[in-house]
Structure formats: C-alpha cells, structure tokens
Design a protein around this motif. Structure first.
Motif, short mmCIF file in Angstrom:
data_model
loop_
_atom_site.label_atom_id
_atom_site.label_comp_id
_atom_site.label_asym_id
_atom_site.label_seq_id
_atom_site.Cartn_x
_atom_site.Cartn_y
_atom_site.Cartn_z
N GLU A 57 -49.50 19.67 64.77
CA GLU A 57 -50.94 19.91 64.71
C GLU A 57 -51.70 19.03 65.71
OE1 GLU A 57 -54.50 20.16 61.32
OE2 GLU A 57 -52.46 19.51 60.78
N TRP A 58 -51.32 17.73 65.82
CA TRP A 58 -51.99 16.80 66.75
C TRP A 58 -51.73 17.19 68.19
CZ3 TRP A 58 -50.03 13.28 70.35
CH2 TRP A 58 -50.98 12.39 70.88
N ILE A 59 -50.47 17.56 68.50
CA ILE A 59 -50.11 17.93 69.87
C ILE A 59 -50.90 19.15 70.32
CG2 ILE A 59 -48.23 18.88 71.29
CD1 ILE A 59 -46.31 17.03 69.77
N GLU A 60 -51.02 20.17 69.45
CA GLU A 60 -51.70 21.41 69.83
C GLU A 60 -53.22 21.19 69.94
OE1 GLU A 60 -50.51 24.59 67.23
OE2 GLU A 60 -48.38 24.11 67.46
N SER A 61 -53.75 20.05 69.43
CA SER A 61 -55.20 19.80 69.53
C SER A 61 -55.58 19.04 70.80
CB SER A 61 -55.67 19.01 68.29
OG SER A 61 -55.09 17.72 68.27
N PHE A 69 -54.36 17.18 82.57
CA PHE A 69 -53.51 16.22 83.28
C PHE A 69 -52.86 16.90 84.48
CE2 PHE A 69 -53.89 14.22 79.18
CZ PHE A 69 -53.99 12.87 79.49
N VAL A 70 -52.87 16.12 85.62
CA VAL A 70 -52.23 16.59 86.85
C VAL A 70 -51.15 15.60 87.23
CG1 VAL A 70 -52.57 17.18 89.29
CG2 VAL A 70 -54.39 17.66 87.62
N GLN A 71 -49.97 16.12 87.52
CA GLN A 71 -48.84 15.24 87.84
C GLN A 71 -49.14 14.44 89.13
OE1 GLN A 71 -45.18 17.35 88.16
NE2 GLN A 71 -43.90 15.50 88.10
N ASP A 72 -48.73 13.18 89.17
CA ASP A 72 -48.90 12.26 90.30
C ASP A 72 -50.35 11.82 90.52
OD1 ASP A 72 -46.17 12.46 90.78
OD2 ASP A 72 -46.44 14.11 92.20
N ALA A 84 -52.91 8.65 79.99
CA ALA A 84 -51.59 9.11 79.54
C ALA A 84 -50.91 8.06 78.67
CB ALA A 84 -50.72 9.47 80.73
N ARG A 85 -51.05 6.74 79.11
CA ARG A 85 -50.43 5.67 78.32
C ARG A 85 -51.08 5.59 76.94
NH1 ARG A 85 -47.18 1.69 79.62
NH2 ARG A 85 -47.43 2.13 81.86
N ALA A 86 -52.39 5.84 76.87
CA ALA A 86 -53.07 5.80 75.57
C ALA A 86 -52.55 6.89 74.64
CB ALA A 86 -54.58 5.94 75.77
N LEU A 87 -52.33 8.10 75.20
CA LEU A 87 -51.77 9.20 74.39
C LEU A 87 -50.35 8.87 73.92
CD1 LEU A 87 -53.01 12.41 76.28
CD2 LEU A 87 -53.66 11.64 73.98
N LEU A 88 -49.56 8.22 74.83
CA LEU A 88 -48.19 7.84 74.44
C LEU A 88 -48.22 6.82 73.32
CD1 LEU A 88 -45.14 7.92 74.89
CD2 LEU A 88 -45.43 6.20 76.70
N ASP A 89 -49.11 5.82 73.45
CA ASP A 89 -49.20 4.81 72.39
C ASP A 89 -49.63 5.46 71.07
OD1 ASP A 89 -48.45 2.90 74.18
OD2 ASP A 89 -50.51 2.20 74.60
N GLN A 90 -50.53 6.42 71.17
CA GLN A 90 -50.99 7.10 69.95
C GLN A 90 -49.85 7.92 69.33
OE1 GLN A 90 -54.48 9.47 70.59
NE2 GLN A 90 -54.75 9.92 68.40
N THR A 91 -49.04 8.55 70.19
CA THR A 91 -47.88 9.32 69.70
C THR A 91 -46.90 8.41 68.96
OG1 THR A 91 -48.07 10.89 71.51
CG2 THR A 91 -45.95 10.79 70.38
N MET A 100 -39.30 5.72 72.72
CA MET A 100 -40.43 6.18 73.54
C MET A 100 -41.27 5.02 74.10
SD MET A 100 -41.73 9.52 71.38
CE MET A 100 -42.81 10.08 72.69
N ILE A 101 -41.02 3.74 73.65
CA ILE A 101 -41.76 2.58 74.19
C ILE A 101 -41.26 2.31 75.61
CG2 ILE A 101 -42.22 0.11 73.93
CD1 ILE A 101 -41.83 0.48 70.92
N PRO A 102 -42.16 2.30 76.63
CA PRO A 102 -41.72 2.11 78.04
C PRO A 102 -41.23 0.69 78.27
CG PRO A 102 -44.11 2.12 77.91
CD PRO A 102 -43.62 2.48 76.53
N ASN A 103 -40.27 0.51 79.22
CA ASN A 103 -39.76 -0.81 79.59
C ASN A 103 -40.84 -1.55 80.41
OD1 ASN A 103 -37.25 -0.41 78.41
ND2 ASN A 103 -36.51 0.71 80.24
#
Length: 588
Positions: A38-42, A48-51, A59-66, A93-96
């Motif tokens: 449900e969260w992903i589809e919202s 977002f554009v690659q590069d 993007a990092r904020a969305l990853l942290d939220q995920t 999923m936590i980045p190095n």
C-alpha cells in the motif's frame, strides 16, 4: 494495494527464475513488495530520474523510510520466521558507509551481523524441519489408526463370511439363506487391494517397519484363507459310485480330497492319508464375466471307495461324518511365497445303499440344527431341549413341503408325547431334554421304526400327495387317539378329520364318528392310505367315495371343501366298451 493483488495472482503462473528477476532477493526482495504494497503504490516513483544527483537525498530518505517501516512491521509480526526474515532484509538494505566511520563503533567488538543472521536462519530451518517431522509423525499415527481399522475390517470380513457359511449350514433344515456372494467378494477384493498398497508403501520406506510388515502379512493370509468359499455344497448324503457336483469360489486351480472327522480337526497340517478315493477331484479356474465371479466347479465328482474309522459301541456307518477338503496354492502380486489355502465342506455322510439314506439324513439334520458356531469338527451335543427339537422339525417340515402352514400346538404336543413315550403327559415338554438316541437310534415302543423314520415318512407323503390339503388347513395332522376321542366325542355322526397314522410310516387315515348298534357313538379309524394308495386314487376322490363321512371337523360339509379335489368323470371308452372306475369302500 490493488496493483499488488493483481500482480500476486499473475506471478503464481510465472517461472521461479522470472519472479527472482523481477524481485531480486539481494536488491528488492518480494517480501518488501508484499508487506509495503500500500505504501509503495502511494509514492510518486515517476518523478525520479536515473543519474540525477540532486535527487539522491530524496531517494535516501525513501530508503530510510522503507527500512524503518520494515523494522516496524517485523516487530509487530507474530510469526517468528517472518519477523526474522524481515529484520534480515531491513539490515541488508542499509547502505555501506565506511567513509563516515572515523571511529570504531561498539558493534565492532561483536561478530559479523550477517553471520549471526545466518545462524538464526539455520536455527529457524531446524525448527521448521522439526515441525514438519512432528506433522509427519502425526500423519503416521493417523495411518497407524487407519491400519488398525483395516485390521478391524479384515476381522469383520471374516465374521461376515462365517455368518454366511453358518446360514448356509442352517439352510439344510429350512432356515432362510441369501446365497448371493457378490457383496462379500467385492469387499474381499477391496481389502486385498488396500493390503497390497500398504505393503507396497512399506517397501518404499527408507527405514521399513518390520512390525507392520509382519502384521500385514498375517492379515493377508487370514484374508486369503477366509475367502475360499464352498459356494455350492456337495450333497450331505453321498452314495458311493454316484456322481455329484460342488462349486468352490475364488480359486486359482483346485483339488479336492475326502477327510474324516479327526482330520478335519487338524487342518493346520495337510492330511497325510486320504480316507477315500475321489474321481474327477480337480477343476480348472473359470471366470464368469457376467457375474464377475471366479469359480472352480467339480461337475462329475464321485467317491469310488471310502475308508471308515473304527466304530464305537452301537454306532452305525450312517452316523460317521466326513468332509470334502478343497486346497490350492495362489500367488499374490508383491509376495514371493505362494499361499496354500484350504477349506472344508459341510459335513457329509457316505452311504453305499439307498436304504441308508434316511438314517444318514437324520445325522445331517441333527448336525445342522444343533451344532455351535466355530465348533471343533464335527462335535454336536448328545441332548437338546425339546423346544429346539420341535423348532427344527417344524422348519424342516414346512421347507420340505414348501408350505406356509406350520405345525400347531396340538401337533407339537403329540410329537413330544411320541418321542418321549409319554402318551398321558399333559404338561409342558419345552424344557425336557431329547437325546440323539430318542431321535433316530432307538425304535419307538411297539414299532419297528425310529421317531425320525416315522416323521420323515409323513413329511415325504405330504410333500408328494398332500401339500395343498395341508396348506389349506384341511389336515389335522399329528394327533393322538386320546385327544382324537376328546374332540370328536360330542360331534354328530359323519364328522371326520384327517390325521397322520402313528402305526406305520407314511400314512394318512380318516377318523370319523359313527353310530353303534345300540344307538350310541364310536370313533372309527379307516386303514391308512400310503403313497402307493394315493398314486392310484387321490385323497379327494377317496373322501368323495366314502358315504359314512359327511362333515369335516368341526362342521364343514365335505363336498364344499373337497369338491375342487374331485376328479372329473371319465369319458366313455371308444369301441363300445363298458367304462370301469375305482372306488374306495369301507368295510363294516
């Protein structure tokens, strides 16, 4: 959420490789898509554009939220497997970030976290395997219970077959008997199939269970042994040198021999001596597609000679019982050793002359009527209560004559008086014990014949010449002379009744009231009519001939009740001859 519901239905039809490419376990596991659907589809992923470097923070904020949401869902999940799996995914999923770690953290003194996760997952795998083993154990316990049920079914199967054989045995004295074996055959085949499948499953097991294998083998042997049935019994009185037939069902190539009573008691071993020589004692298996039965029929069997045992005391040859032993070997699929099975017929008496037939039949009647289930062959009691004896006589009489008209209480009382030689006894005979000797060994007082010989003669006469008279209640039957005088003494002259003679075998007499010379009354008994007499002139015509008798007891005009039995007048002979006729005349 709606997109994932639709997608989850589609991916069930996709190969596993395709699903892994869509949701790489190391980048974006399918669990993330499922739990955060449900969260992903919202979210606005199209922005977002690659590069595009300036979007890295967003993007990092969305990853942290995920990651945060996965950890929150994991902590709330009651399923330990799902909980640990989601925690591992969130950590993966936590980045190095080595460039930001200027000082060693407290976690550096602990083992690598992925190693710990791996150990946790291994423990979970072990727990899962243990749960599956527990489930398999429960299923095995259930199968054991079903197997015990199979044992019960096999036991019930043998009981049903014994009941069928018992009813077949009792049919000789007139008891009802349903000879249809098809339901039992179907059940037998089903049990055999179940047994075979269970034995096959045991063979495929990595660790066989010897106990179950042994018990299944024993059940199979019991099933096969009990399924050999003598469908059509041989005659129970067999004359040597005479042909007879018998049919055995569920055989694969048969052989028969004759055994005596002692050998029948020791069937655990193959009889060594054949006490008689049988002709045509082998038969070929034949399958009837119409009836779906497999039978071996011995069509022209004959006893060429018989070897008799030493007789005890006054025992006669007509009291010696034998049996036919049927044996075969059959092979069952999946079993290395063939099964030798055997079955004996009902007891038979072997005679050499027709004059022995009556006494031999008495032996069979006593055996069929008074033997116990599962007896030692062929043990019977020496004495039985009169009520059992009478029930047997009544059943045999009605079956042999093929009538629904039973012997009544007066018949019963007279038969008891006769067999016990108590003509004046008026009390109840029910509990008195009658012996085999009284039935067919000792002659009746003042007579040259036994009770059974006399009774069987009456039964044969009624069957051949008096069936309709008896069935319509026109024959009083078994009645003593004392009782006869009691019921006729006050009746008008010409009143008569029909009774069976008690002085000779197979005779019926007419007792009637007539006048004396001084104006009184007396009871007269006309000379009995035998089978030979009734073959010459019927009972109905003889009653018409005798003018002294006018009313059947108590007061039925004879021409009304016997008219249908009168013969039509003979036509005049051709050629000018004077007609002649036979008539019954009573002397004065």
């Amino acid at each position: 959420m709606a997109q994932w519901l639709h997608m989850s239905q589609l991916i069930q039809r996709l190969p596993d490789v395709t699903v892994n490419n869509l949701y790489p376990p190391t980048a974006f596991p399918i669990e993330v898509r499922h739990f955060l659907a449900e969260w992903i589809e919202s979210q606005r992923w199209d922005d977002f554009v690659q590069d595009k470097v300036e979007q890295e923070g967003q993007a990092r904020a969305l990853l942290d939220q995920t990651i945060s949401m996965l950890q929150s869902i994991a902590q709330q999940n009651a399923n330990v497997v799902d909980r640990m799996k989601l925690m591992q995914i969130s950590r993966n999923m936590i980045p190095n970030q080595p460039q930001y770690q200027q000082y060693p953290s407290r976690e550096s003194s602990f083992p690598n976290m992925q190693d710990v996760d791996h150990l946790v997952l291994k423990v979970l795998d072990v727990q899962d395997i243990r749960q599956k083993m527990h489930q398999l154990q429960e299923e095995l316990n259930w199968e054991r219970q079903n197997y015990e049920g199979l044992q019960g079914d096999t036991h019930t199967h043998t009981i049903r077959l014994k009941a069928w054989r018992w009813e077949q045995h009792k049919a000789a004295i007139g008891h009802p008997f349903d000879e249809n074996l098809n339901p039992l055959q179907t059940w037998c085949e089903q049990l055999l199939g179940v047994n075979g499948k269970l034995r096959q499953e045991l063979m495929l097991m990595v660790e066989p269970i010897p106990e179950l294998q042994e018990r299944l083998g024993k059940l199979l042997q019991v099933l096969i042994q009990s399924s050999l049935v003598v469908e059509k019994q041989p005659p129970q009185v067999i004359k040597t040198q005479s042909k007879f037939s018998t049919t055995v069902r569920y055989l694969l190539g048969e052989k028969a021999q004759i055994i005596n009573e002692l050998q029948a008691r020791n069937l655990s071993s193959v009889p060594g001596d054949n006490v008689g020589e049988l002709i045509n004692n082998t038969a070929i298996l034949e399958h009837n597609t119409a009836s779906k039965s497999t039978c071996a029929t011995f069509r022209n069997m004959s006893i060429k000679k018989i070897k008799r045992a030493d007789r005890k005391g006054s025992e006669s040859v007509t009291e010696e019982k034998f049996a036919l032993l049927f044996s075969t070997e059959i092979t069952i699929t999946g079993c290395d050793t063939p099964y030798r099975i055997q079955m004996i017929s009902l007891p038979v008496v072997v005679i050499v002359h027709g004059s022995q037939d009556n006494n031999a039949l008495a032996t069979i009647i006593w055996d069929c009527a008074f033997s116990e289930p599962d007896r030692v062959p062929f043990v019977v009691p020496e004495r039985v209560p009169w009520r059992m004896m009478y029930n047997t006589l009544n059943s045999k009489f009605t079956t042999e004559v093929q009538t629904q008209h039973n012997l009544d209480q007066y018949n019963q009382h007279f038969l008891a008086q006769k067999i016990f030689d108590k003509p004046d006894f008026v009390d109840d005979f029910s509990s008195m014990m009658v012996s085999w000797a009284q039935f067919n060994k000792e002659v009746l007082p003042g007579r040259p014949f036994t009770f059974w010989q006399w009774f069987e003669g009456v039964m044969d006469l009624t069957k051949k010449h008096l069936k309709t008279y008896w069935s319509e209640g026109l024959i009083f039957g078994f009645i003593g002379k004392q009782h006869l005088h009691l019921i006729l003494k006050d009746r008008p002259n010409g009143t008569f009744l029909l009774r069976f003679s008690d002085s000779e075998i197979g005779g019926i007499t007419i007792a009637y009231v007539s006048a004396t010379e001084n104006g009184g009354q007396k009871i007269q008994n006309i000379q009995p009519f035998t089978k030979r007499d009734l073959e010459i002139r019927s009972l109905g015509d003889r009653i018409r001939d005798i003018g002294h008798i006018t009313h059947l007891y108590p007061e039925f005009p004879k021409h009304e009740v016997f008219k249908k039995f009168y013969s039509e007048p003979q036509a005049s002979p051709s050629g000018g001859y004077i007609p002649v006729s036979l008539q019954t005349k009573v002397g004065m």
